[in-house]
Design a protein around this motif. Sequence first.
Motif, PDB file in Angstrom:
ATOM      1  N   VAL A  85     -41.246  10.601  18.110  1.00 41.53           N
ATOM      2  CA  VAL A  85     -42.674  10.324  18.079  1.00 41.53           C
ATOM      3  C   VAL A  85     -43.423  11.555  17.589  1.00 41.53           C
ATOM      4  O   VAL A  85     -43.233  12.655  18.110  1.00 41.53           O
ATOM      5  CB  VAL A  85     -43.173   9.932  19.493  1.00 41.53           C
ATOM      6  CG1 VAL A  85     -44.667   9.722  19.499  1.00 41.53           C
ATOM      7  CG2 VAL A  85     -42.444   8.701  19.998  1.00 41.53           C
ATOM      8  N   ALA A  86     -44.270  11.360  16.596  1.00 40.97           N
ATOM      9  CA  ALA A  86     -45.134  12.425  16.093  1.00 40.97           C
ATOM     10  C   ALA A  86     -46.426  12.424  16.901  1.00 40.97           C
ATOM     11  O   ALA A  86     -46.964  11.368  17.226  1.00 40.97           O
ATOM     12  CB  ALA A  86     -45.444  12.201  14.625  1.00 40.97           C
ATOM     13  N   VAL A  87     -46.906  13.604  17.213  1.00 41.20           N
ATOM     14  CA  VAL A  87     -48.138  13.757  17.993  1.00 41.20           C
ATOM     15  C   VAL A  87     -49.220  14.289  17.067  1.00 41.20           C
ATOM     16  O   VAL A  87     -49.055  15.341  16.455  1.00 41.20           O
ATOM     17  CB  VAL A  87     -47.934  14.735  19.171  1.00 41.20           C
ATOM     18  CG1 VAL A  87     -49.223  14.900  19.955  1.00 41.20           C
ATOM     19  CG2 VAL A  87     -46.797  14.269  20.065  1.00 41.20           C
ATOM     20  N   ASN A  88     -50.319  13.562  16.975  1.00 35.55           N
ATOM     21  CA  ASN A  88     -51.443  14.037  16.177  1.00 35.55           C
ATOM     22  C   ASN A  88     -52.273  15.026  16.984  1.00 35.55           C
ATOM     23  O   ASN A  88     -52.646  16.076  16.481  1.00 35.55           O
ATOM     24  CB  ASN A  88     -52.312  12.867  15.727  1.00 35.55           C
ATOM     25  CG  ASN A  88     -53.229  13.246  14.597  1.00 35.55           C
ATOM     26  OD1 ASN A  88     -52.778  13.735  13.570  1.00 35.55           O
ATOM     27  ND2 ASN A  88     -54.518  13.040  14.794  1.00 35.55           N
ATOM     28  N   ASP A 125     -52.704  10.947  20.780  1.00 31.20           N
ATOM     29  CA  ASP A 125     -52.575   9.968  19.710  1.00 31.20           C
ATOM     30  C   ASP A 125     -51.527  10.426  18.697  1.00 31.20           C
ATOM     31  O   ASP A 125     -50.976  11.520  18.805  1.00 31.20           O
ATOM     32  CB  ASP A 125     -53.922   9.684  19.052  1.00 31.20           C
ATOM     33  CG  ASP A 125     -54.605  10.917  18.483  1.00 31.20           C
ATOM     34  OD1 ASP A 125     -53.957  11.979  18.343  1.00 31.20           O
ATOM     35  OD2 ASP A 125     -55.796  10.829  18.173  1.00 31.20           O
ATOM     36  N   THR A 126     -51.254   9.556  17.758  1.00 37.00           N
ATOM     37  CA  THR A 126     -50.250   9.810  16.732  1.00 37.00           C
ATOM     38  C   THR A 126     -50.909   9.655  15.366  1.00 37.00           C
ATOM     39  O   THR A 126     -52.051   9.186  15.277  1.00 37.00           O
ATOM     40  CB  THR A 126     -49.078   8.808  16.854  1.00 37.00           C
ATOM     41  OG1 THR A 126     -49.545   7.522  16.455  1.00 37.00           O
ATOM     42  CG2 THR A 126     -48.521   8.764  18.268  1.00 37.00           C
ATOM     43  N   HIS A 151     -44.312   6.371  25.263  1.00 38.47           N
ATOM     44  CA  HIS A 151     -44.841   5.998  23.958  1.00 38.47           C
ATOM     45  C   HIS A 151     -45.102   4.500  24.021  1.00 38.47           C
ATOM     46  O   HIS A 151     -44.241   3.738  24.462  1.00 38.47           O
ATOM     47  CB  HIS A 151     -43.796   6.335  22.886  1.00 38.47           C
ATOM     48  CG  HIS A 151     -44.148   5.831  21.534  1.00 38.47           C
ATOM     49  ND1 HIS A 151     -43.525   4.748  20.950  1.00 38.47           N
ATOM     50  CD2 HIS A 151     -45.060   6.266  20.634  1.00 38.47           C
ATOM     51  CE1 HIS A 151     -44.035   4.552  19.751  1.00 38.47           C
ATOM     52  NE2 HIS A 151     -44.963   5.451  19.531  1.00 38.47           N
ATOM     53  N   TRP A 177     -42.597  19.582  13.503  1.00 44.43           N
ATOM     54  CA  TRP A 177     -42.545  18.310  12.784  1.00 44.43           C
ATOM     55  C   TRP A 177     -42.612  18.596  11.295  1.00 44.43           C
ATOM     56  O   TRP A 177     -43.650  18.957  10.757  1.00 44.43           O
ATOM     57  CB  TRP A 177     -43.669  17.398  13.227  1.00 44.43           C
ATOM     58  CG  TRP A 177     -43.717  16.091  12.520  1.00 44.43           C
ATOM     59  CD1 TRP A 177     -42.667  15.398  12.004  1.00 44.43           C
ATOM     60  CD2 TRP A 177     -44.873  15.312  12.246  1.00 44.43           C
ATOM     61  NE1 TRP A 177     -43.092  14.229  11.439  1.00 44.43           N
ATOM     62  CE2 TRP A 177     -44.453  14.157  11.572  1.00 44.43           C
ATOM     63  CE3 TRP A 177     -46.220  15.474  12.512  1.00 44.43           C
ATOM     64  CZ2 TRP A 177     -45.329  13.171  11.159  1.00 44.43           C
ATOM     65  CZ3 TRP A 177     -47.101  14.489  12.108  1.00 44.43           C
ATOM     66  CH2 TRP A 177     -46.649  13.349  11.443  1.00 44.43           C
TER      67      TRP A 177
END
Length: 187
Positions: A85-88, A125-126, A151, A177
């Motif tokens: 999972v990418a985290v914004n 958020d992502t 998630h 990332w």
Amino acid sequence: MGHRAGNDEVLDIPDLWDDSPYALRDYVEDTPPTPELIAELEAELGGYRLPRSYVALMRTHNGGIPNRAFFPLPGAASADEATGVAVNGMYGIGRTKPNSLGGEFGSRFWIEEWEYPDLGVYFADTPSAGHDMLAFDYRACGRIGEPTVVHVDQEDDFRVTLLAEGFTAFVRGLVEWRGRARAGTQP
């Protein structure tokens, strides 16, 4: 990497935050949260007690975009091959920034407007612009326990995937990332 200060674990991770203009404008609250603000937001968020390690971290840097912004799922041979999972950005404890717990796109927004399941508090958020989120999941521990980090994938019928047993484990599990050009670039 961390130590205890009273009942709060203080995460001490060098270079955790990217203080880009975008991060400062949309995520980072201008002041640390006061005990009164924390109590008010916890009540507004449904009575969920925020994880102590999250509160402690927000007292040192109240929201923002992490430099290490990828949480790999277990089983990958390396971070380059990992699915995860990418985290914004992580929401600060406040109301003044759009991406804060009580802000325009805060936790209640995702539950009330996007119909995300009310399992706790959406805190990050992502890059998907709302199609998946990260949450503190209180279903197993109750409103005042220490929640897991999950998630929630809106595109997959709001499928919930466990990421970490707690916030500290989540933050310590973040890695660089490589899929993002620069941590502060607006999605």
